[in-house]
Design a protein around this motif. Sequence first.
Motif, mmCIF file in Angstrom:
data_model
loop_
_atom_site.group_PDB
_atom_site.id
_atom_site.type_symbol
_atom_site.label_atom_id
_atom_site.label_comp_id
_atom_site.label_asym_id
_atom_site.label_seq_id
_atom_site.Cartn_x
_atom_site.Cartn_y
_atom_site.Cartn_z
ATOM 1 N N MET A 25 0.776 -1.086 -0.111
ATOM 2 C CA MET A 25 -0.219 -0.070 0.087
ATOM 3 C C MET A 25 1.074 1.137 -0.033
ATOM 4 O O MET A 25 2.141 1.310 0.696
ATOM 5 N N LYS A 26 0.360 2.191 -0.624
ATOM 6 C CA LYS A 26 1.115 3.389 -0.841
ATOM 7 C C LYS A 26 1.188 4.218 0.422
ATOM 8 O O LYS A 26 0.057 4.465 0.984
ATOM 9 N N SER A 27 2.132 5.005 0.863
ATOM 10 C CA SER A 27 2.324 5.879 1.995
ATOM 11 C C SER A 27 2.125 7.384 1.383
ATOM 12 O O SER A 27 2.586 7.743 0.145
ATOM 13 N N PHE A 28 1.627 8.372 2.108
ATOM 14 C CA PHE A 28 1.666 9.593 1.331
ATOM 15 C C PHE A 28 2.245 10.600 2.757
ATOM 16 O O PHE A 28 1.979 10.327 4.041
ATOM 17 N N CYS A 29 2.947 11.571 2.399
ATOM 18 C CA CYS A 29 3.586 12.691 3.272
ATOM 19 C C CYS A 29 3.044 13.995 2.896
ATOM 20 O O CYS A 29 3.274 14.308 1.679
ATOM 21 N N PHE A 30 2.479 14.847 3.671
ATOM 22 C CA PHE A 30 1.919 16.281 3.369
ATOM 23 C C PHE A 30 3.176 17.032 3.845
ATOM 24 O O PHE A 30 3.714 17.068 5.100
ATOM 25 N N ILE A 31 3.531 18.089 3.087
ATOM 26 C CA ILE A 31 4.380 19.035 3.202
ATOM 27 C C ILE A 31 3.906 20.389 2.971
ATOM 28 O O ILE A 31 2.960 20.332 2.102
ATOM 29 N N GLY A 32 4.560 21.676 3.316
ATOM 30 C CA GLY A 32 3.992 22.894 3.128
ATOM 31 C C GLY A 32 4.060 23.849 4.168
ATOM 32 O O GLY A 32 4.818 23.465 5.250
ATOM 33 N N LEU A 33 3.668 24.827 4.036
ATOM 34 C CA LEU A 33 3.866 26.119 4.950
ATOM 35 C C LEU A 33 3.106 25.706 6.351
ATOM 36 O O LEU A 33 2.002 25.041 6.216
ATOM 37 N N PRO A 34 3.193 26.416 7.258
ATOM 38 C CA PRO A 34 2.512 26.332 8.436
ATOM 39 C C PRO A 34 1.062 27.020 7.988
ATOM 40 O O PRO A 34 0.975 27.686 7.340
ATOM 41 N N HIS A 35 -0.127 26.334 8.813
ATOM 42 C CA HIS A 35 -1.350 26.931 8.468
ATOM 43 C C HIS A 35 -1.811 26.245 7.012
ATOM 44 O O HIS A 35 -2.804 26.621 6.504
ATOM 45 N N SER A 36 -0.925 25.364 6.400
ATOM 46 C CA SER A 36 -1.548 24.896 5.046
ATOM 47 C C SER A 36 -2.453 23.660 5.208
ATOM 48 O O SER A 36 -3.036 23.387 4.229
ATOM 49 N N GLY A 37 -2.624 23.064 6.271
ATOM 50 C CA GLY A 37 -3.642 22.199 6.374
ATOM 51 C C GLY A 37 -2.865 20.560 6.562
ATOM 52 O O GLY A 37 -3.452 19.589 6.332
ATOM 53 N N LYS A 38 -1.688 20.599 6.653
ATOM 54 C CA LYS A 38 -0.934 19.174 6.637
ATOM 55 C C LYS A 38 -1.516 18.316 7.755
ATOM 56 O O LYS A 38 -1.707 17.206 7.438
ATOM 57 N N SER A 39 -1.726 18.857 8.949
ATOM 58 C CA SER A 39 -2.031 18.003 10.028
ATOM 59 C C SER A 39 -3.634 17.802 9.797
ATOM 60 O O SER A 39 -3.999 16.619 9.965
ATOM 61 N N LEU A 40 -4.420 18.676 9.345
ATOM 62 C CA LEU A 40 -5.958 18.480 9.295
ATOM 63 C C LEU A 40 -6.140 17.302 8.194
ATOM 64 O O LEU A 40 -7.055 16.761 8.512
ATOM 65 N N PHE A 41 -5.453 17.598 7.083
ATOM 66 C CA PHE A 41 -5.988 16.849 6.052
ATOM 67 C C PHE A 41 -5.188 15.401 6.113
ATOM 68 O O PHE A 41 -5.726 14.265 5.815
ATOM 69 N N GLY A 42 -4.144 15.200 6.881
ATOM 70 C CA GLY A 42 -3.405 14.032 7.242
ATOM 71 C C GLY A 42 -4.331 13.288 8.204
ATOM 72 O O GLY A 42 -4.432 12.069 7.745
ATOM 73 N N LYS A 43 -4.756 13.694 9.077
ATOM 74 C CA LYS A 43 -5.679 12.987 10.130
ATOM 75 C C LYS A 43 -6.977 12.540 9.134
ATOM 76 O O LYS A 43 -7.320 11.277 9.254
#
Length: 165
Positions: A1-19
């Motif tokens: 299965m594929k894994s995904f990693c979110f990167i970006g600026l603060p407040h871009s939604g990395k944690s929100l959308f990761g969850k």
Amino acid sequence: MKSFCFIGLPHSGKSLFGKKISSILNKKFIDTDIIIKKKFNSDLNNIILNKGQKQYLKEENQVINHINQNNIILSTGGSAVYCNKAMNHIKNNLNCEIIHLKLSLPEFNNRLKDYNKRGIINPNNLSINNLYRERIYLCNIYEDIIFNADNKQELYKKLIKYIIN
């Protein structure tokens, strides 16, 4: 299965959308900021103030390099892109597809109301606009795909469509 990693600026939604994505795909969610906060029992701003930016980046690099799981959704701190070894670990060892959640400069400035309280790494002591440019440049180096993160509802729809298909 594929894994995904979110990167970006603060407040871009990395944690929100990761969850959100991890619950939809039933994958383990790892947030490196949370790991660092728990390790030091403090918020990021205090850790950076007490340890300094260089030490914080060493900690962030170490935390990421100790992740040894596949089939995950990973959300990094915005400063992870300063950690070349960690980003290569994400790409090559964790086999993550790296998704850059990109904010426009006006939206970044709009969301960044708590710069001094947020705990933002700025190793080159740049203005906010130049920090934005530097971070975007670094994200562009590591990204596999980029999504505009200015509109959270549109972003969510696009992420679901992309990741599910």
